[in-house]
Motif scaffolding. Structure first.
Motif, PDB file in Angstrom:
ATOM      1  N   MET A 179     -79.588  47.928  37.919  1.00  0.00           N
ATOM      2  CA  MET A 179     -80.468  47.630  39.044  1.00  0.00           C
ATOM      3  C   MET A 179     -80.474  46.138  39.347  1.00  0.00           C
ATOM      4  SD  MET A 179     -82.589  48.927  41.301  1.00  0.00           S
ATOM      5  CE  MET A 179     -83.188  50.508  40.696  1.00  0.00           C
ATOM      6  N   VAL A 183     -79.658  44.813  43.159  1.00  0.00           N
ATOM      7  CA  VAL A 183     -80.680  44.290  44.067  1.00  0.00           C
ATOM      8  C   VAL A 183     -80.533  42.787  44.269  1.00  0.00           C
ATOM      9  CG1 VAL A 183     -82.324  46.124  43.571  1.00  0.00           C
ATOM     10  CG2 VAL A 183     -82.401  44.028  42.212  1.00  0.00           C
ATOM     11  N   VAL A 190     -89.187  46.666  43.255  1.00  0.00           N
ATOM     12  CA  VAL A 190     -88.528  47.800  42.613  1.00  0.00           C
ATOM     13  C   VAL A 190     -89.611  48.713  42.067  1.00  0.00           C
ATOM     14  CG1 VAL A 190     -87.124  48.546  40.659  1.00  0.00           C
ATOM     15  CG2 VAL A 190     -86.372  46.611  42.066  1.00  0.00           C
ATOM     16  N   ILE A 222     -91.800  44.398  39.877  1.00  0.00           N
ATOM     17  CA  ILE A 222     -91.730  45.824  39.576  1.00  0.00           C
ATOM     18  C   ILE A 222     -93.092  46.459  39.805  1.00  0.00           C
ATOM     19  CG2 ILE A 222     -91.339  47.555  37.771  1.00  0.00           C
ATOM     20  CD1 ILE A 222     -89.360  45.612  36.504  1.00  0.00           C
ATOM     21  N   GLY A 250     -85.421  48.699  45.345  1.00  0.00           N
ATOM     22  CA  GLY A 250     -84.840  49.607  44.359  1.00  0.00           C
ATOM     23  C   GLY A 250     -85.860  50.583  43.828  1.00  0.00           C
ATOM     24  N   PRO A 272     -83.095  52.011  49.617  1.00  0.00           N
ATOM     25  CA  PRO A 272     -83.137  51.266  48.363  1.00  0.00           C
ATOM     26  C   PRO A 272     -82.068  51.764  47.390  1.00  0.00           C
ATOM     27  CG  PRO A 272     -84.849  52.934  48.361  1.00  0.00           C
ATOM     28  CD  PRO A 272     -84.213  52.972  49.721  1.00  0.00           C
TER      29      PRO A 272
END
Length: 336
Positions: A179, A183, A190, A222, A250, A272
């Motif tokens: 990831m 990204v 994310v 996140i 993401g 995403p």
């Protein structure tokens, strides 16, 4: 002279197994009236010493194994159940698999199944949440001499059980590393979705993912982990809410709920990066469409085979134990 040597060998078995000479004689000649635990000790020692070929099984009749799975309707659990059914048909004369489902919303059902088996059991395969009561019940079962497999999700506090599954911390780290490369410096957050943090596997996946993202993509925020309990509607709602509040760069779904994600991403532009788990027909279609980026597969069929091989090896029915831990598979559109 021959009888003296034979008697000496049997006395050695009795000494090493911690039982009487008469118990050794009853076990090796399959006369019964010996507990499964003592029978297994005698046969383990006798096999290690090479006392005689054609040793009896550690019990009479087929091996009775309780398989305790949660009631998840995810593709992973469907594949597990189908694999157990195939193994039961293949090994019917040697093995009886007693499959039971317990509700994830009611862990007391699992506790009851652990503590109050329908009859004696020679082994157990279980998917269990990470709670003190479950730890205590499983430790008592293992210490009582029942070989036990922890399937898919490990419990480090349960001593003596074997874990059969992938390294879930490594799975989360792998998802985080991939990831972070995809990204890059893209705008947006994310989203991290899990089944339930009551399971050690999802704790480990979330921790591994967050740690690696912090290391390799420290500028990416996140959101989560959000528990969606492998439910399509809850997962889709979590994705839709995230999209409504900020750009979504993401998405790592460490559980299930892909139909909900697919619906929530219908009008997302740009799409995403989406990393999920399990090599299913749905995920194959989503990979081909470009909706999903990558899938991590934990080989549930291999987990079932390794679990049964472990129990059969513990009982002396096969010579070699399974090779553990199991390898995680990475699937992309080009490898379908």
């Amino acid at each position: 002279m021959g009888k003296s040597i034979k008697r000496h060998g049997l006395l050695k078995v009795a000494e090493l197994a911690g039982v009487s000479l008469s118990t050794v004689d009853r076990v090796l000649n399959d006369r019964g009236q010996v507990s499964d635990l003592k029978r297994r000790k005698v046969l383990t020692v006798a096999r290690a010493m090479g006392i005689r070929p054609g040793l009896p099984t550690p019990y009479t009749g087929p091996m009775l194994v309780d398989v305790l799975l949660s009631d998840s309707a995810s593709d992973h659990f469907k594949r597990l159940e189908a694999a157990f059914e195939r193994q039961a048909q293949r090994l019917g004369a040697q093995l009886t698999l007693r499959l039971q489902r317990w509700a994830e919303s009611t862990p007391q059902q699992l506790l009851d199944a652990l503590q109050k088996p329908r009859s004696r059991r020679h082994g157990m395969i279980v998917i269990a949440p990470d709670t003190p009561a479950i730890h205590q019940a499983l430790n008592a079962i293992v210490q009582g001499g029942t070989p036990t497999v922890l399937l898919t999700s490990n419990l480090p506090d349960v001593q003596g059980a074997v874990y059969v599954g992938i390294d879930n911390h490594a799975a989360g780290r792998s998802a985080g590393r991939l990831m972070s490369q995809w990204v890059g410096r893209q705008p947006g957050v994310v989203l991290l979705v899990v089944n339930s943090l009551a399971f050690f596997a999802h704790q480990e996946r979330a921790k591994g993912f967050i740690d690696v993202m912090a290391q390799h993509a420290p500028g990416i925020r996140i959101v989560g982990p959000i528990e969606c309990f492998d439910d399509d509607e809850l997962t889709g709602a979590a994705v839709a809410q995230c999209l409504a509040e900020q750009p979504l760069a993401g998405l790592y779904d460490a559980g299930s709920g892909s139909l909900g994600i697919q619906a929530a991403l219908t009008h997302a532009d740009p799409k995403p990066v989406w990393i999920g788990h399990e090599a299913s027909a749905l995920h194959a279609a989503l990979l081909r469409q470009g909706a999903m980026s990558l899938v991590l597969d934990q080989d549930p069929e291999g987990q079932v085979q390794a679990s049964i091989d472990y129990l059969m090896h513990q009982h002396g029915m096969i010579d070699s134990p399974p090779q553990l831990p199991l390898a995680m598979k990475i699937v992309i559109d080009e490898s379908l």
